[in-house]
Design an enzyme around this catalytic site. Structure first.
Site, PDB file in Angstrom:
ATOM      1  CG  HIS A 140      -1.754   1.166   1.370  1.00 37.76           C
ATOM      2  ND1 HIS A 140      -2.739   1.436   0.306  1.00 37.76           N
ATOM      3  CD2 HIS A 140      -1.730   2.182   2.304  1.00 37.76           C
ATOM      4  CE1 HIS A 140      -3.233   2.635   0.739  1.00 37.76           C
ATOM      5  NE2 HIS A 140      -2.655   3.022   1.991  1.00 37.76           N
ATOM      6  CG  ASP A 178      -0.936   6.289   2.208  1.00 40.04           C
ATOM      7  OD1 ASP A 178      -2.029   5.924   1.920  1.00 40.04           O
ATOM      8  OD2 ASP A 178      -0.446   6.417   3.387  1.00 40.04           O
ATOM      9  CG  ASP A 227      -5.138   3.334   4.814  1.00 41.02           C
ATOM     10  OD1 ASP A 227      -5.555   3.056   6.052  1.00 41.02           O
ATOM     11  OD2 ASP A 227      -4.381   4.132   4.827  1.00 41.02           O
ATOM     12  CG  HIS A 280      -6.942   7.194   1.373  1.00 41.64           C
ATOM     13  ND1 HIS A 280      -6.739   6.001   0.255  1.00 41.64           N
ATOM     14  CD2 HIS A 280      -6.033   7.117   2.319  1.00 41.64           C
ATOM     15  CE1 HIS A 280      -5.575   5.532   0.928  1.00 41.64           C
ATOM     16  NE2 HIS A 280      -5.292   5.927   1.883  1.00 41.64           N
TER      17      HIS A 280
END
Length: 1053
Positions: A257, A259, A369, A594
């Protein structure tokens, strides 16, 4: 004879035998590396920029030493490492070891080959697995070192603002002999120790693992590698004992993951992707069983653009089925705040990218997430070819445990399914899987006492689950995350670069920029001569709001698409700006990541986001101007003998009668009441006369009243509404005679500062009561009445508000400016209303939902702070009150109090968050009947999508033209989007949704030359083989509650 074993001492004995801290002079860990030698030469150069390899290697390098520190934060150091492998190491496995506090990338032969991150357990690059005489013994590597860690550069804690003076230390740079047999034995012992500790004393298998590990320590002589095979045989005996057929199966997938921005800026994310993915590709080359699920089309596009060689290797592994694109969206966006159309575009841009690049679209939505999930997502997913969904974030719920799939111990569906997902790899800041993770899974693939572990893919997992889906439960409605509800409000404020001089600067004198060079002002009807804050205009120009920027840019792109589509239909020489719009949409979608739109990012990211919003405004303004010039060119050309008039354009699908501001004969702004047809324009010469003008009156004790024939309001000196009535029914809306009450709350969460608002903040409520300037009349009535007042908020903040009532308008508007200088405070505005209902209604994407106004259960009170889009409403039978807004998302309705969240002031991870000047507008609308019957939905759209006003001229004897491109017969149906089709320049896509929550049939009428109409999905693929009949009334469309329909309209040439 075997000694009696004590569990604790046996555990600690094994721990110390493999410890990297204790007894490394005599334990197994200390034998992992054999001989060592330093680089033949180590040199570097430093740059504040992130530059490509080709530019870096031609720079002038200076000497560097191990133990030296480099920085400060966000700088980049390129190291030239010249290596010479000793001939005596022939036949040995040789690694280049690099340990630093920063994130590194190894370059060899001008290509990236390995990411190096201590926090991600990647500190070595394998030069050779068995040094041969024919292999080069001398070579040169380059290491690109980012002066930040895997999780940015927080000062003191991970989520603290970055330390600008942080430096990274190079602690190791050396060649080593890697003892593979020691490594394998260490992995065996680590697994056995984990089994002993994690299975627990009540489990027989725990003791078997512990005693086996203890016996291995007895057998193993760390100075004699010939003893290692016997120790490994003991471990193999344990690992080879198989499970029964009923054992749970874990589907393991590599994942990383990343970001797209968070504690680091967008540009650094590009390098994080490269560092992580090149390591994954390297692992795949040596572990053909490895699969890796990877989301976010934007990140693929970044790597394609910046690392074409790596991208080519990735495409090869995609074709092999190992590197698996998932998610189908442009980024892993926020699940609450983006509009419905923005969510559609996330899928449209993402799925089209994956189809074009890899020949397939994604079948699963991948959003692990995000801080909650809209109730509309299932419909949008299905419309984009997706039937499956993966998340884990609801396991973070603070109050109620959510029944989601986790691994075996925490699996909430025991007995229903016997399969679950395990995503392995370092994440958030990148990293991904490691070789050790794979080696551990190989040993544990089918070991008695542990769940089965198989390397799998998302498709394999979901296919198995679908076979058992009849046993699974169904959740209806939103997936509300009971945490991080401060992100609905955080980061309203960011700094905006000054736009420069010229026409744009002149037009920006209006209160709500931007504007077009024509004098075509997107927010012109808000621009009044009495705008209350002229002294602050320079500050306004230097600042803007991130959440308002999102809402505004969504509107800009909507309007550009509508106007450009209509221009193409009217003028075939006009070129629809498809490539420019794609670029602007992708910028907006990126900012909806997000941790960006929610405001949970560092200041550098906010500044990046601001620049993207600025570009959308600039380019969008130009595209709007070009579209209007083409659409209305005959009306914009000065005519000899013509009279000055005003062209007013409406991009919404219903007729609107509103007060606008337009240039007067003397150059000053004047007000006019106009009617504009649905999704079209009108040329206005003589404005309408309202059936009843706005009347403003001073009353006793400083009170002021305003009325317009629709509503009447009475306000006290602090701007409180002491009365708000519908004039037809005389029904009072306000309870307790005090609405528009500002309240300040302490706002100190448990940990996640920018993310969280805790329930206990409600116990600290302090009404704002200090008056700086009492209420006074600004505009005395006619087409518009307005009053103004100022308050002191907290210790050093000020709030100035103009309350505006327009002729024929059903709502009262509050144009607000706050100079915000607080810390850890939360500002709200409250409207206690004379309405009783157990549920309030909140707008979401393409519809609305209801949430309780009481706290009967833990599920109820966990929603003490929720999110909404343009409106919320509290209604009882026959009457209600709605609260509208132009840029706010945080809200709550408890009992009879509607509360709109305005501003927060967190200090991490951005210490400057929200500090500065804010401008926003909200409105209150009392209504008879339901909010559907009263047109609350349409009024909220109108507040957010102002009429466009352009100076024009026409022949004095000619009738003033009006033109409508689209209209819809039912007020329950909203025509949300009009755009050119992605792959057919002669076709238009229109998107409509049912907004009332009803089953309804509606007619879509259009004046465009449509020759064929076909239903399509959200990816613009035709649905079915029949065309829709083109009837005299238009297109007949059937809707169920909140259904989204897309129609492909093929235009005749």
């Amino acid at each position: 004879m075997a000694a009696i074993k004590h569990r604790r001492t046996a555990l600690e004995r094994v721990e110390k035998f493999i410890s990297d801290t204790y007894f490394t002079d005599c334990n197994l860990r200390g034998r992992l590396f054999g001989d060592r030698c330093p680089p033949a030469s180590l040199s570097y150069f430093q740059t504040p920029r992130r530059i490509p390899y080709g530019e870096a290697v031609v720079q002038e390098f200076g000497p560097a030493q191990v133990g030296e520190s480099f920085g400060p934060t966000w700088e980049t150091c390129w190291f030239k490492v010249e290596l010479s492998i000793p001939p005596a190491w022939a036949g040995r496995e040789v690694h280049f070891v690099w340990e630093s506090d920063g994130e590194g990338m190894v370059w060899r032969d001008a290509q990236p080959v390995q990411g190096l991150t201590k926090e991600g357990e990647k500190t070595s690059y394998i030069l050779t697995r068995s040094l041969k005489e024919s292999e080069p013994h001398s070579l040169t590597l380059y290491v690109e070192l980012a002066c930040n860690g895997l999780f940015g550069a927080g000062k003191g804690s991970m989520i603290a603002p970055p330390d600008p003076d942080r430096r990274v230390t190079l602690s190791k740079a050396e060649l080593v002999v890697f003892n593979r047999d020691v490594y394998e034995l260490l992995v065996d012992l680590e697994i056995l120790l984990d089994m002993a500790q994690l299975l627990g004393e009540e489990n027989q298998r725990s003791f078997q693992a512990l005693y086996t590990a203890n016996q291995m320590v007895n057998v193993c002589d760390v100075t004699d590698p010939s003893t290692f095979p016997a120790a490994r045989d003991l471990a193999a005996a344990i690992f080879s004992q198989r499970n029964g057929e009923s054992q749970h199966t874990i589907h393991a997938m590599g994942h990383c993951h990343i970001d797209s921005a968070w504690l680091w800026p967008y540009e650094e994310t590009i390098r994080k992707c490269a560092r992580s993915w090149v390591t994954v590709v390297h692992l795949m080359e040596h572990n053909p069983e490895l699969t890796f699920a990877c989301s976010q089309a934007q990140q693929f596009e970044w790597v394609q653009r910046s690392y074409p060689g790596l991208y080519a290797r990735i495409r090869d592994f995609v074709a092999k089925g190992q590197f698996v694109p998932v998610g189908g969206t442009w980024v892993e966006m926020d699940g609450n705040l983006p509009s419905g159309e923005s969510m559609v575009r996330q899928f449209l841009q993402g799925q089209r990218f994956f189809q074009q690049q890899f020949g397939r679209i994604c079948s699963e939505f991948w959003l692990p997430d995000t801080f909650g999930y809209s109730a509309q997502l299932p419909q949008l997913m299905r419309g984009c070819g997706i039937q499956r969904f993966l998340t884990q974030k609801l396991s973070w719920n603070l109050v109620n445990s959510f029944p989601i799939l986790k691994t075996v111990k925490n699996n909430k569906d025991k007995g229903r399914v016997n399969h679950s997902a395990f995503l392995f790899g370092f994440g958030d800041g990148g990293g991904g899987p490691t070789q050790k993770m794979l080696d551990r899974m190989k040993r544990m693939s089918d070991t008695d006492g542990l769940p089965r572990v198989q390397i799998s893919t998302p498709d394999q997992l979901f296919s198995v689950l679908e076979k058992e889906s009849s046993q699974l439960c169904t959740w209806v409605g939103e997936l509300f995350l009971e945490l991080h509800n401060g992100t609905y409000t955080t980061q309203a404020q960011v700094r905006l670069p000054f736009p420069g001089k010229g026409t744009m600067q002149t037009q920006l004198q209006a209160p709500n920029p931007p504007a077009l060079g024509l004098g075509f002002c997107c927010w012109c009807e808000r621009s009044t001569p009495s705008y209350p804050f002229p002294e602050h205009l320079p500050s306004v120009l230097n600042r803007h709001q991130i959440k308002k920027g999102n809402r505004e840019c969504e509107r800009i792109l909507h309007d550009v698409e509508v106007l450009s589509t209509l221009a193409v239909a009217q003028d075939r020489e006009f070129q629809y700006p498809s490539s420019q719009l794609q670029q602007l949409w992708r910028l907006l979608l990126l900012n909806q990541f997000h941790d960006v739109l929610p405001g949970s990012c560092i200041q550098l990211v906010v500044e990046d986001a601001l620049q993207y919003y600025t570009e959308i405004r600039r380019a969008g303004a130009q595209l709007q101007e070009e579209a209007v010039e083409s659409l209305c060119k005959d009306l914009l050309q000065p005519e000899e003998g013509g009279t000055q008039s005003t062209l007013v354009l409406n991009t919404l699908s219903w007729e609107r009668t509103e007060v606008i501001s337009r240039p007067g004969p003397n150059g000053k702004e004047t007000l006019a009441l106009v009617t504009v047809p649905s999704m079209g324009y009108a040329l206005v010469q003589e404005p309408l006369v309202p059936p009843q003008p706005v009347v403003v009156c001073d009353a006793e004790e400083g009170f002021i009243t305003m009325e317009n024939g629709v509503i009447s309001v009475c306000m006290d000196t602090m701007g409180h509404l002491v009365s708000l009535r519908l004039m037809d029914s005389k029904r009072e809306s306000i309870a307790d005679g005090c609405a528009n009450q500002f309240a300040l709350f302490d706002d100190v969460p448990l940990y996640w500062d920018a993310w969280d608002v805790m329930d206990y903040h409600l116990e600290t409520r302090k009404p704002v009561t200090t008056v700086l300037e009492p209420l006074k009349v600004i505009l005395g009535g006619g087409l518009r009445g307005s009053v103004r007042f100022s308050l002191k908020v907290g210790k050093s903040s000020t709030l100035t508000q103009e309350i505006i009532l327009d002729a024929m308008c059903p709502y009262l508007r509050f144009q607000t400016q706050v100079e915000w200088k607080e810390a850890h405070k939360f500002l709200k505005v409250e409207f206690p209303v004379a309405v009783r209902s157990t549920n309030a209604t909140y707008e979401i994407q393409f519809g609305h939902l209801q949430r309780p106004t009481h706290w009967n259960t833990s599920w109820d009170w966990a929603r003490f702070e929720v999110w909404a889009h343009k409106w919320m409403d509290l209604s009882e039978h026959g009457f209600g009150v709605a609260l509208l807004n132009d840029c706010k998302y945080g809200a709550s309705v408890h009992r009879n109090i509607l509360s709109l969240s305005l501003l927060r002031a967190p200090k991490s991870p951005d210490s400057t968050a929200d500090i500065g000047l804010h401008q926003f507008t909200y409105a209150v609308m009392p209504h008879q009947g339901s909010f559907q019957e009263a047109g609350v939905i349409q009024q909220a759209y109108s507040l957010n999508f102002p009429l466009h006003v352009v100076p024009a001229s026409c022949a004095s004897c000619a009738p003033c033209p009006a033109w409508s491109a689209f209209s819809v017969s039912s007020p329950a149906v909203v025509l949300e989007t009009v755009k050119q089709a992605e792959d057919r320049a002669e076709a238009v896509v229109v998107r409509l949704y049912e907004a009332h929550g009803s089953t309804v049939t509606a007619w879509l009428q259009t004046s465009l030359p449509v020759q064929e109409a076909v239903l399509c999905d959200l990816l613009e693929r035709p649905v079915g083989w029949r065309s829709l009949p083109l009837e005299k009334q238009g297109l007949r469309l059937s809707f169920t509650p909140f259904r989204v329909l897309s129609v492909l309209l093929v235009l005749s040439c």
